[in-house]
Design an enzyme around this catalytic site. Structure first.
Site, PDB file in Angstrom:
ATOM      1  N   SER A 274       0.857  -1.168  -0.282  1.00  0.00           N
ATOM      2  CA  SER A 274      -0.007   0.066   0.258  1.00  0.00           C
ATOM      3  C   SER A 274       0.974   0.967  -0.012  1.00  0.00           C
ATOM      4  CB  SER A 274      -1.249  -0.107   1.039  1.00  0.00           C
ATOM      5  OG  SER A 274      -0.043  -0.238   2.157  1.00  0.00           O
ATOM      6  N   HIS A 304      -2.310  -8.258   2.383  1.00  0.00           N
ATOM      7  CA  HIS A 304      -1.194  -7.928   2.574  1.00  0.00           C
ATOM      8  C   HIS A 304      -2.475  -7.012   4.147  1.00  0.00           C
ATOM      9  CE1 HIS A 304      -0.101  -3.999   3.104  1.00  0.00           C
ATOM     10  NE2 HIS A 304      -0.006  -3.246   2.926  1.00  0.00           N
ATOM     11  N   HIS A 352       5.668 -12.484   8.113  1.00  0.00           N
ATOM     12  CA  HIS A 352       5.467 -11.236   7.376  1.00  0.00           C
ATOM     13  C   HIS A 352       7.014 -11.308   6.654  1.00  0.00           C
ATOM     14  CE1 HIS A 352       6.233  -6.980   7.377  1.00  0.00           C
ATOM     15  NE2 HIS A 352       5.513  -6.846   8.107  1.00  0.00           N
ATOM     16  N   ARG A 361       2.751  -4.070  16.962  1.00  0.00           N
ATOM     17  CA  ARG A 361       1.582  -3.810  16.834  1.00  0.00           C
ATOM     18  C   ARG A 361       0.541  -4.990  17.195  1.00  0.00           C
ATOM     19  NH1 ARG A 361       2.078  -2.558  10.596  1.00  0.00           N
ATOM     20  NH2 ARG A 361       2.783  -4.926  10.395  1.00  0.00           N
ATOM     21  N   ASP A 407      -2.197  -8.149  11.527  1.00  0.00           N
ATOM     22  CA  ASP A 407      -3.965  -8.337  11.210  1.00  0.00           C
ATOM     23  C   ASP A 407      -4.068 -10.122  12.176  1.00  0.00           C
ATOM     24  OD1 ASP A 407      -3.859  -7.040   9.548  1.00  0.00           O
ATOM     25  OD2 ASP A 407      -2.729  -8.052   8.031  1.00  0.00           O
TER      26      ASP A 407
END
Ligand code: CMX
Length: 470
Positions: A274, A304, A352, A361, A407
């Site tokens: 992105s 993604h 990842h 995160r 995620d």
């Protein structure tokens, strides 16, 4: 200039981190608007980049191998991104600050604990921690800029509920391009030195307008087009509060979750799909609307951003497959993970391209869950997966990183507060991602970043090259 001399010159400039953080709390800075502060910083950064290019311009940043060319360009150092840098083991730092640093340093809402995304945006753009006053000025500005044209409302309303929310999101942003200050100024003809100011104006407008756009899509697709009730955009409220209200949520803990969510999903250096897509399209001097919409189309891919929708869907399916029991054994979970792998699918939320440890995160979302929803049954399952999946992926032997990414956790938090519509999750990711990619786009124009055009080769070229034919 020699390298040591350059280093000493640079540490004397206003760009040293120590001086930057002092400046953030100086009385002058506290009364400055973001644009005023940027107007001061742009020439300083331009001078810094000029010096860096002069001193190191012909130095190699690394080596490019044939494997890298075929392997998704992993590890090639070939672009500049100012807002954040990703360390494989430590995770993300926004302008040198870790997520815990940001949680400690960035202003919060009056009764809140999580950082405000407005403050993160200021940090990404300037490298400085804003004062509460400066942060509030951004909340006010975004609320004031949030109205969208009626033709864009009609366009969203005309979309069938079966069109994925990310496609609607991208469509609406392309339509907002109608009012791009950058595109209009470029058509009129403006000097290059002014590009960044128009990119800044568009970026501020665009971030602000994402609230009514995203919430209209949500209400249309999942609530039969019935708008949320009450004053949707309160000029005195912060961005996350206005987003929550517009979506139709009022729980203050959900608003806090949004503040954290929007802060941590904002930026992940420049190479991810992105970010890179936004930067690449912007390099053709496409305006911020067109550039960001390109980034969103990449975010909508399952490898993604869409992974955050896939994770919750996969967890819910697993729970159903295991009879919706309150407690499932580790063996049952392990077996389910193996069945996913054996059917040729990836375990969503794990692995990842850069990280080689648990994503910070993920960790901060886990802390939020431990604090606010420790007994949520799906959170328990997410925790169980954390203890099982890395071993399974390691035994499976393919993935370079068996640890969870961002995620793996976000969906379980959102569903706890009633945002259960998984197809909408990537839109929220996109709202947050705007902060990182648009702040970089402003710097791209300020620093005169040229058209991006790496060289490609055919397989025949590569064979010829090593056979000594080229
Ligand atoms: N489950 C199963 N297999 C996995 C895996 C996972 N979670 N992660 C990686 N692998 C496999 C890859 O598919 C690849 O297999 P092949 O050699 O058969 O093609 C192999 O392991 C090596 O991949 P890698 O070098 O470890 O990972 P990549 O850099 O190629 O890809 C990523 C990274 C994120 C796309 C991958 O780990 C993945 O598909 N994860 C699941 C989807 C996901 O969570 N995406 C979100 C990432 C964060 C974000 O951008 O939002």
């Amino acid at each position: 200039m020699s390298i040591p001399r350059l280093a000493s010159t640079l540490t004397k400039t206003k760009w040293s981190p120590q001086l930057s953080s002092r400046l953030a709390y100086s009385s002058k800075a506290s009364t400055q608007s973001l644009k005023e502060r940027l107007t001061e910083l742009v020439p300083e950064k331009q001078a810094e980049v000029k010096e860096v290019k002069k001193a190191y311009g012909d130095k190699p940043l690394g080596q490019v191998t044939v494997d890298m060319a075929y392997g998704g360009m992993r590890g090639i150092k070939g672009m500049v991104w100012e807002g954040s840098v990703l360390d494989p083991l430590e995770g993300i730092r926004f302008r040198g600050k870790t997520i815990p640093d940001c949680q400690k340093l960035l202003p919060t809402a009056p009764n809140g604990e999580e950082p405000l995304p407005e403050a993160l945006f200021w940090l990404l753009l300037t490298g400085e921690v804003p004062t509460p006053e400066q942060t509030k000025s951004i909340s006010e500005e975004w609320a004031a800029r949030s109205k969208i044209p009626s033709f864009v409302e009609n366009l969203i309303d005309a979309c069938p509920a079966t069109l994925h929310p990310m496609s609607q999101f991208s469509l609406a942003i392309n339509a907002l391009q109608h009012d791009s200050a950058f595109a209009q100024a470029y058509q009129r003809g403006i000097p290059k030195a002014q590009y960044w100011e128009y990119a800044y104006e568009d970026s501020m407008d665009l971030v602000a307008k994402l609230v009514p756009v995203a919430s209209r899509i949500y209400r249309n697709v999942f609530h039969g087009g019935k708008a949320a009730t009450g004053q949707l955009i309160d000029p005195a409220a912060d961005y996350s509060q206005n987003l929550a209200t517009s979506l139709g949520f009022s729980d203050p803990k959900f608003v806090e979750l949004l503040r954290l969510y929007l802060t941590i999903h904002s930026d992940h250096e420049g190479g991810n799909v992105s970010a890179h897509a936004t930067h690449l399209v912007g390099s053709a001097l496409s305006d911020p609307y067109l550039s960001f919409s390109a980034g969103l189309n990449g975010l909508a891919g399952p490898l993604h951003g869409l992974a955050n929708q896939e994770v919750l869907r996969w967890i819910v399916k697993m729970r159903e497959a295991l009879g919706n029991a309150q407690d499932v054994s580790d063996d049952q979970v392990r077996e389910y993970v193996w069945s996913t792998l054996k059917s040729g699918q990836v375990v969503p939320g794990y692995g990842h391209a850069v990280l080689r440890k648990t994503d910070p995160r993920y960790s901060c979302q886990r802390e939020f869950a431990l604090k606010h929803l420790p007994s949520d049954p799906l959170f328990k399952l997410v925790s169980q997966l954390y203890t099982i999946v890395p071993d399974v992926l390691t035994e499976h032997g393919k993935t370079k990183n068996p640890w969870p990414n961002v995620d793996a956790h976000s969906g379980v938090l959102l569903q706890h507060f009633g945002l259960v519509e998984q197809d909408f999750y990537t839109v929220l990711f996109g709202v947050s991602r705007s902060l990182g990619v648009l702040s970089q786009l402003v710097w791209d124009r300020a620093l005169g970043m040229p058209l991006e055009r790496p060289k490609s080769l055919s397989t025949q070229n590569i064979k010829d090259m090593f056979a000594g034919k080229q």
